[in-house]
Design a protein around this motif. Structure first.
Motif, short mmCIF file in Angstrom:
data_model
loop_
_atom_site.label_atom_id
_atom_site.label_comp_id
_atom_site.label_asym_id
_atom_site.label_seq_id
_atom_site.Cartn_x
_atom_site.Cartn_y
_atom_site.Cartn_z
N MET A 1 0.79 -1.26 -0.05
CA MET A 1 0.01 0.10 -0.11
C MET A 1 0.84 1.29 0.14
SD MET A 1 -3.05 1.02 2.72
CE MET A 1 -3.73 -0.58 2.47
N GLU A 2 0.54 2.10 -0.78
CA GLU A 2 1.35 3.60 -0.82
C GLU A 2 1.23 4.17 0.61
OE1 GLU A 2 0.08 6.45 -3.87
OE2 GLU A 2 -0.65 4.98 -5.00
N PRO A 3 2.35 4.62 1.06
CA PRO A 3 2.60 5.39 2.27
C PRO A 3 1.43 6.47 2.36
CG PRO A 3 4.65 5.53 1.10
CD PRO A 3 3.54 4.95 0.19
N GLY A 4 0.87 6.36 3.61
CA GLY A 4 -0.27 7.51 4.14
C GLY A 4 -1.35 6.84 3.96
N ALA A 5 -1.38 5.68 2.89
CA ALA A 5 -3.24 5.27 2.93
C ALA A 5 -3.53 4.35 4.16
CB ALA A 5 -3.05 4.38 1.67
N ALA A 6 -2.57 3.99 4.68
CA ALA A 6 -3.01 3.31 6.07
C ALA A 6 -3.18 4.19 7.22
CB ALA A 6 -1.95 2.11 6.20
N ASP A 7 -3.04 5.30 7.10
CA ASP A 7 -3.07 6.27 8.24
C ASP A 7 -4.62 6.54 8.81
OD1 ASP A 7 -0.45 6.40 7.98
OD2 ASP A 7 -0.50 8.54 7.01
N PHE A 8 -5.46 5.98 8.02
CA PHE A 8 -6.85 6.09 8.37
C PHE A 8 -7.67 4.67 8.30
CE2 PHE A 8 -6.35 7.82 4.34
CZ PHE A 8 -7.34 7.15 3.55
N LYS A 9 -8.78 4.50 8.76
CA LYS A 9 -9.34 3.34 8.44
C LYS A 9 -10.00 3.47 7.02
CE LYS A 9 -11.97 1.83 11.69
NZ LYS A 9 -13.17 1.74 12.89
N LEU A 10 -9.56 2.45 6.17
CA LEU A 10 -10.24 2.68 4.93
C LEU A 10 -11.71 2.70 4.56
CD1 LEU A 10 -7.38 0.33 3.42
CD2 LEU A 10 -7.52 3.12 2.97
N PHE A 11 -12.35 1.93 5.40
CA PHE A 11 -13.69 1.67 5.23
C PHE A 11 -14.27 1.14 6.32
CE2 PHE A 11 -11.96 -1.95 2.71
CZ PHE A 11 -12.72 -3.06 3.46
N GLU A 12 -15.66 0.99 6.73
CA GLU A 12 -16.11 0.59 7.92
C GLU A 12 -17.58 0.29 7.63
OE1 GLU A 12 -16.29 3.09 11.48
OE2 GLU A 12 -16.33 4.82 10.33
N VAL A 13 -18.10 -0.91 8.65
CA VAL A 13 -19.48 -1.05 8.36
C VAL A 13 -20.02 -0.54 9.62
CG1 VAL A 13 -21.07 -2.85 8.26
CG2 VAL A 13 -18.98 -3.03 6.96
N LEU A 14 -21.23 0.08 9.69
CA LEU A 14 -21.80 0.69 10.62
C LEU A 14 -22.78 -0.31 10.86
CD1 LEU A 14 -21.63 4.55 10.05
CD2 LEU A 14 -20.20 3.08 11.37
N GLU A 15 -23.10 -1.08 12.09
CA GLU A 15 -23.79 -2.24 12.00
C GLU A 15 -25.02 -1.79 12.93
OE1 GLU A 15 -24.14 -4.92 10.57
OE2 GLU A 15 -22.10 -6.17 10.05
N PRO A 16 -26.36 -2.08 12.56
CA PRO A 16 -27.45 -2.02 13.54
C PRO A 16 -27.34 -2.83 14.71
CG PRO A 16 -28.15 -3.48 11.74
CD PRO A 16 -26.69 -3.09 11.30
N ALA A 17 -27.92 -2.88 16.08
CA ALA A 17 -28.04 -3.72 16.97
C ALA A 17 -28.21 -5.03 16.64
CB ALA A 17 -28.74 -3.11 18.28
N ARG A 18 -29.19 -4.97 15.65
CA ARG A 18 -29.66 -6.31 15.15
C ARG A 18 -30.15 -5.84 13.62
NH1 ARG A 18 -34.52 -9.38 14.76
NH2 ARG A 18 -35.51 -7.85 16.19
N GLN A 19 -29.90 -6.59 12.67
CA GLN A 19 -30.47 -6.26 11.26
C GLN A 19 -31.70 -6.97 11.24
OE1 GLN A 19 -27.98 -7.42 8.04
NE2 GLN A 19 -29.49 -6.84 6.49
N THR A 20 -32.60 -5.92 11.14
CA THR A 20 -34.14 -6.27 10.97
C THR A 20 -34.80 -6.27 9.61
OG1 THR A 20 -34.82 -3.87 11.54
CG2 THR A 20 -34.57 -5.64 13.52
N ILE A 21 -34.04 -5.68 8.69
CA ILE A 21 -34.59 -5.40 7.38
C ILE A 21 -33.50 -6.08 6.38
CG2 ILE A 21 -36.13 -3.53 7.74
CD1 ILE A 21 -34.12 -1.46 6.85
N PRO A 22 -34.01 -6.26 5.17
CA PRO A 22 -33.50 -7.18 4.11
C PRO A 22 -32.48 -6.10 3.21
CG PRO A 22 -35.38 -7.25 3.22
CD PRO A 22 -35.67 -6.56 4.71
N PHE A 23 -31.95 -5.14 3.85
CA PHE A 23 -31.53 -4.05 3.05
C PHE A 23 -29.86 -3.86 3.59
CE2 PHE A 23 -35.61 -2.91 2.28
CZ PHE A 23 -35.78 -1.99 1.23
#
Length: 294
Positions: A1-23
């Motif tokens: 990976m290029e220098p600097g690209a790992a200085d932050f979280k590249l992506f993340e999943v924001l999860e519900p407490a429980r997934q209740t819908i098929p989206f």
């Protein structure tokens, strides 16, 4: 990976407490963390290089987890690597050496400067002062693009396994000057379903009607029918549906300063209600088989 690209979280999943819908909600172009080395390699200033961002779309859909759906958010910028492309849509003019034989260098998107490693940002502004090495480009694909799609596939597969159907909403924004060809209409929203191939007609119609109920002008597929993500993940015959939603940026952001407009929070509230109403509509459709595999 290029220098600097790992200085932050590249992506993340924001999860519900429980997934209740098929989206599954996805914001692949709202990333605004720019590696310092990337900025130093660019000929653009700090504002100009952001012109291709889907500004704050992740914030507009931030209530998805509260409504019961995961939200995948990219933090890397689209100008650095674009996950809404095939994995190897690469422009040979950008690189110092030969590309691998499996690269797709002949796509319309590559010709327009908007491949997997973009050459330009909006308004045809060239990004780079120099050519990249092939290794630089391939590293971004291996270290960012592939893990991102692996994560998105897991979310969609998990949702499908739990609910028997999965509906991916790919969230984007568009420039305020976009018009529908032949009409001069400036839409507030565009719903893309790859001309009926990535989602059921009922689901597309539901999105359009819900937005219209909120007082917005919403159109289907023109000029944006959906990109690689919509096309790749939408398989209605297998109860896998994908819709692209484009929001007119002029509604919520000053396109010169890139600052949020005063009614930004109101739009976020409306989109939270949109998420809820889409879930209710999908539940009704699922009940009569409209979202089931054919």
């Amino acid at each position: 990976m290029e220098p600097g690209a790992a200085d932050f979280k590249l992506f993340e999943v924001l999860e519900p407490a429980r997934q209740t819908i098929p989206f599954v909600y996805n914001s692949p172009h709202s990333g605004r963390h720019y590696p310092q080395e990337f900025l130093e390699s660019s000929r653009l200033d700090g504002v100009s290089i952001r012109r291709s961002e889907d500004h704050f779309v992740d914030e507009l859909f931030a209530d998805a987890p509260l409504r019961g759906a995961p939200l995948l958010v990219a933090h890397f910028p689209r100008a650095y690597v674009d996950v809404n492309r095939e994995p190897y849509e690469l422009d040979p003019r950008m690189f110092t050496g030969p590309l691998p034989s499996y690269a797709n260098s002949n796509s319309v998107r590559v010709a327009g400067g908007l491949g997997t490693i973009p050459r330009i940002v909006a308004e045809n502004m060239e990004i780079y002062q120099r050519r990249l090495t092939v290794e630089e480009g391939l590293s971004r694909i291996e270290q960012i693009y592939k893990p991102y799609h692996a994560c998105l596939r897991r979310l969609v597969a998990r949702t499908h396994a739990e609910f028997g159907t999965a509906i991916l909403i790919d969230c984007h924004s568009m420039p305020g000057n976009i018009r529908v060809a032949g009409s001069g209409l400036r839409p507030d929203f565009i719903i893309g379903d790859r001309y009926g191939t990535s989602a059921s007609a009922e689901l597309t119609q539901a999105a359009l009607e819900i937005l219209a109920d909120f007082g917005f002008t919403a159109v289907r597929n023109k000029p944006y029918a959906g990109g690689f993500i919509t096309e790749h993940y939408g398989r209605p015959a297998r109860a896998l549906h994908a819709l692209q939603i484009e929001i007119n940026r002029a509604i919520y952001v000053d396109e010169e300063t890139l600052e949020r407009r005063r009614d930004f929070a109101l739009l976020a509230e409306i989109l939270s209600s949109f998420i809820q109403r889409m879930a209710l509509y999908a539940a009704d459709l699922g009940g009569d088989g409209a979202l089931a595999a054919e």
